[in-house]
Scaffold this motif. Structure first.
Motif, mmCIF file in Angstrom:
data_model
loop_
_atom_site.group_PDB
_atom_site.id
_atom_site.type_symbol
_atom_site.label_atom_id
_atom_site.label_comp_id
_atom_site.label_asym_id
_atom_site.label_seq_id
_atom_site.Cartn_x
_atom_site.Cartn_y
_atom_site.Cartn_z
ATOM 1 N N VAL A 6 -29.284 -10.727 32.049
ATOM 2 C CA VAL A 6 -30.302 -9.715 31.787
ATOM 3 C C VAL A 6 -30.540 -8.858 33.027
ATOM 4 O O VAL A 6 -30.675 -9.375 34.144
ATOM 5 N N MET A 7 -30.605 -7.547 32.844
ATOM 6 C CA MET A 7 -30.957 -6.604 33.901
ATOM 7 C C MET A 7 -32.137 -5.782 33.385
ATOM 8 O O MET A 7 -32.066 -5.211 32.293
ATOM 9 N N ALA A 8 -33.231 -5.716 34.153
ATOM 10 C CA ALA A 8 -34.450 -5.054 33.694
ATOM 11 C C ALA A 8 -34.857 -3.930 34.630
ATOM 12 O O ALA A 8 -34.622 -3.986 35.843
ATOM 13 N N VAL A 9 -35.497 -2.910 34.045
ATOM 14 C CA VAL A 9 -36.067 -1.797 34.806
ATOM 15 C C VAL A 9 -37.499 -1.603 34.330
ATOM 16 O O VAL A 9 -37.770 -1.614 33.118
ATOM 17 N N VAL A 10 -38.422 -1.416 35.279
ATOM 18 C CA VAL A 10 -39.826 -1.194 34.947
ATOM 19 C C VAL A 10 -40.296 0.086 35.634
ATOM 20 O O VAL A 10 -40.154 0.226 36.850
ATOM 21 N N VAL A 11 -40.863 1.001 34.848
ATOM 22 C CA VAL A 11 -41.369 2.264 35.394
ATOM 23 C C VAL A 11 -42.698 2.587 34.727
ATOM 24 O O VAL A 11 -42.798 2.569 33.492
ATOM 25 N N GLY A 12 -43.706 2.899 35.534
ATOM 26 C CA GLY A 12 -45.006 3.243 34.961
ATOM 27 C C GLY A 12 -46.089 3.143 36.014
ATOM 28 O O GLY A 12 -45.812 3.039 37.215
ATOM 29 N N PRO A 13 -47.346 3.137 35.587
ATOM 30 C CA PRO A 13 -48.452 2.999 36.541
ATOM 31 C C PRO A 13 -48.451 1.612 37.170
ATOM 32 O O PRO A 13 -47.957 0.643 36.572
ATOM 33 N N PRO A 14 -48.995 1.481 38.395
ATOM 34 C CA PRO A 14 -48.933 0.207 39.133
ATOM 35 C C PRO A 14 -49.412 -1.019 38.365
ATOM 36 O O PRO A 14 -48.724 -2.054 38.400
ATOM 37 N N PRO A 15 -50.559 -0.979 37.652
ATOM 38 C CA PRO A 15 -50.963 -2.196 36.924
ATOM 39 C C PRO A 15 -49.953 -2.603 35.854
ATOM 40 O O PRO A 15 -49.684 -3.797 35.666
ATOM 41 N N MET A 16 -49.383 -1.611 35.169
ATOM 42 C CA MET A 16 -48.379 -1.928 34.156
ATOM 43 C C MET A 16 -47.148 -2.549 34.789
ATOM 44 O O MET A 16 -46.567 -3.500 34.259
ATOM 45 N N ILE A 17 -46.722 -2.002 35.938
ATOM 46 C CA ILE A 17 -45.563 -2.556 36.635
ATOM 47 C C ILE A 17 -45.825 -4.010 37.029
ATOM 48 O O ILE A 17 -44.987 -4.899 36.809
ATOM 49 N N LYS A 18 -46.985 -4.265 37.599
ATOM 50 C CA LYS A 18 -47.331 -5.617 38.068
ATOM 51 C C LYS A 18 -47.227 -6.636 36.941
ATOM 52 O O LYS A 18 -46.564 -7.674 37.080
ATOM 53 N N TRP A 19 -47.870 -6.349 35.814
ATOM 54 C CA TRP A 19 -47.928 -7.333 34.735
ATOM 55 C C TRP A 19 -46.635 -7.371 33.932
ATOM 56 O O TRP A 19 -46.288 -8.409 33.358
ATOM 57 N N SER A 20 -45.903 -6.280 33.923
ATOM 58 C CA SER A 20 -44.602 -6.296 33.254
ATOM 59 C C SER A 20 -43.610 -7.162 34.024
ATOM 60 O O SER A 20 -42.832 -7.921 33.428
ATOM 61 N N ILE A 21 -43.636 -7.059 35.351
ATOM 62 C CA ILE A 21 -42.764 -7.904 36.168
ATOM 63 C C ILE A 21 -43.110 -9.375 35.960
ATOM 64 O O ILE A 21 -42.219 -10.227 35.806
ATOM 65 N N LYS A 22 -44.399 -9.675 35.939
ATOM 66 C CA LYS A 22 -44.812 -11.066 35.696
ATOM 67 C C LYS A 22 -44.317 -11.540 34.331
ATOM 68 O O LYS A 22 -43.823 -12.668 34.186
ATOM 69 N N GLY A 23 -44.432 -10.652 33.314
ATOM 70 C CA GLY A 23 -43.973 -11.016 31.984
ATOM 71 C C GLY A 23 -42.484 -11.288 31.945
ATOM 72 O O GLY A 23 -42.023 -12.243 31.297
ATOM 73 N N LEU A 24 -41.702 -10.475 32.643
ATOM 74 C CA LEU A 24 -40.256 -10.678 32.702
ATOM 75 C C LEU A 24 -39.910 -11.967 33.442
ATOM 76 O O LEU A 24 -39.020 -12.726 33.025
ATOM 77 N N GLN A 25 -40.634 -12.226 34.536
ATOM 78 C CA GLN A 25 -40.390 -13.461 35.280
ATOM 79 C C GLN A 25 -40.743 -14.684 34.439
ATOM 80 O O GLN A 25 -40.047 -15.708 34.493
ATOM 81 N N ASP A 26 -41.810 -14.586 33.668
ATOM 82 C CA ASP A 26 -42.199 -15.696 32.788
ATOM 83 C C ASP A 26 -41.125 -15.986 31.739
ATOM 84 O O ASP A 26 -41.007 -17.123 31.265
ATOM 85 N N LYS A 27 -40.351 -14.946 31.395
ATOM 86 C CA LYS A 27 -39.250 -15.133 30.440
ATOM 87 C C LYS A 27 -37.986 -15.637 31.132
ATOM 88 O O LYS A 27 -36.987 -15.911 30.464
ATOM 89 N N GLY A 28 -38.023 -15.728 32.458
ATOM 90 C CA GLY A 28 -36.886 -16.258 33.197
ATOM 91 C C GLY A 28 -36.004 -15.231 33.870
ATOM 92 O O GLY A 28 -34.967 -15.580 34.460
#
Length: 269
Positions: free
Chosen positions: A199-221
């Motif tokens: 899996v390769m992921a990209v996250v773009v958006g406002p800082p709070p969205m980036i923070k919690w999206s990264i956490k969500g991706l990490q939680d998925k492994g």
């Protein structure tokens, strides 16, 4: 003769596409592709004499044109919105490193974008929409404030027809709305992967969205080294001279705006 790197060139407006009341895409002529090729995620400085200059991400690339999706938020953008097909802007660039689509080939790609954050990754989606055989899968999770704030409606429809898994959602919606409602993180938690190492992921958006999206991706492994960001705040000159975008020893306009998460996770802004 010494070249003036701050000197822009004139670009003609080929088309104007309205997405929402405050977001339009301006399709601009660009005949320098052979000399200065452009990657998704790069940006240009757009200016109008007497009104100023601003960095704008490229949201579409062809052999003869560039798209810039612009939000009307101030003096310069107010003036930009007074221009129509056949008019002109001044632009200079491209700047920044952009996304290398080769890094995403043969991967299960997940793109998470919030609002106008869809612009920097628009070119990635377009590329793989035309070359689906070059990736294992492509999932796009994109969130907007409301149904009236949705960008690239026609493109989203086209991407779905091309076989891309599009999860489009809004934060709030009126009664009777039949689409998805909720933050992008809600749908990250629902993702299923056959091979998390691919899996390769990209996250773009406002800082709070980036923070919690990264956490969500990490939680998925998803591993930290497999997550990419586009950080576009505070850029000014585009040349690493003014220092406005400096964070530590990094200049966003030159070292970015595209970064691997492991590169910027410890930076203090």
């Amino acid at each position: 003769m010494v070249k003036n790197e701050y000197l822009p060139f004139c670009s003609r407006i080929l088309d104007v596409i309205k997405h929402a009341d405050r977001e339009y895409t301006f399709r601009m002529s660009y005949d320098k592709g052979n000399e200065f090729p452009v990657k998704p995620g790069q940006f240009f400085e757009i200016s109008i004499p007497k009104y100023g200059e601003a960095p704008i991400s490229v949201s579409g690339i062809t052999n003869y044109s560039l798209d810039f999706t612009i939000r009307r938020v101030g003096v310069l953008t107010d003036e930009i919105f007074e221009n129509y097909i056949g008019g002109f802007f001044f632009i200079r660039g491209p700047y920044g490193n952009g996304f290398d689509v080769n890094q995403f080939k043969n991967k299960d790609i997940v793109l998470v974008a919030g609002g106008s954050g869809l612009s920097p990754v628009h070119g990635i989606i377009d590329y793989f929409a035309d070359h689906m055989e070059e990736c294992r899968s492509l999932t796009v999770i994109v969130g907007f404030k409301s149904p009236n704030d949705v960008l690239f409606r026609d493109d989203i429809i086209r991407w779905k027809k091309d076989g891309i898994h599009i999860i489009d959602t809004v934060d709030k919606a009126p009664e009777g709305y039949t689409g998805r409602i909720g933050m992008v993180t809600k749908y990250i938690s629902e993702l299923q992967f056959n091979d998390i190492s691919n899996v390769m992921a990209v996250v773009v958006g406002p800082p709070p969205m980036i923070k919690w999206s990264i956490k969500g991706l990490q939680d998925k492994g998803v591993g930290e080294e497999c997550i990419w960001l586009s950080e576009s705040r505070k850029m000014c000159c585009g040349l690493g001279k003014c220092g406005h975008c400096r964070i530590g020893d990094i200049y966003i306009c030159q070292d970015g705006p595209v970064f691997k998460y492991t590169k910027v996770r410890t930076l203090i802004d």
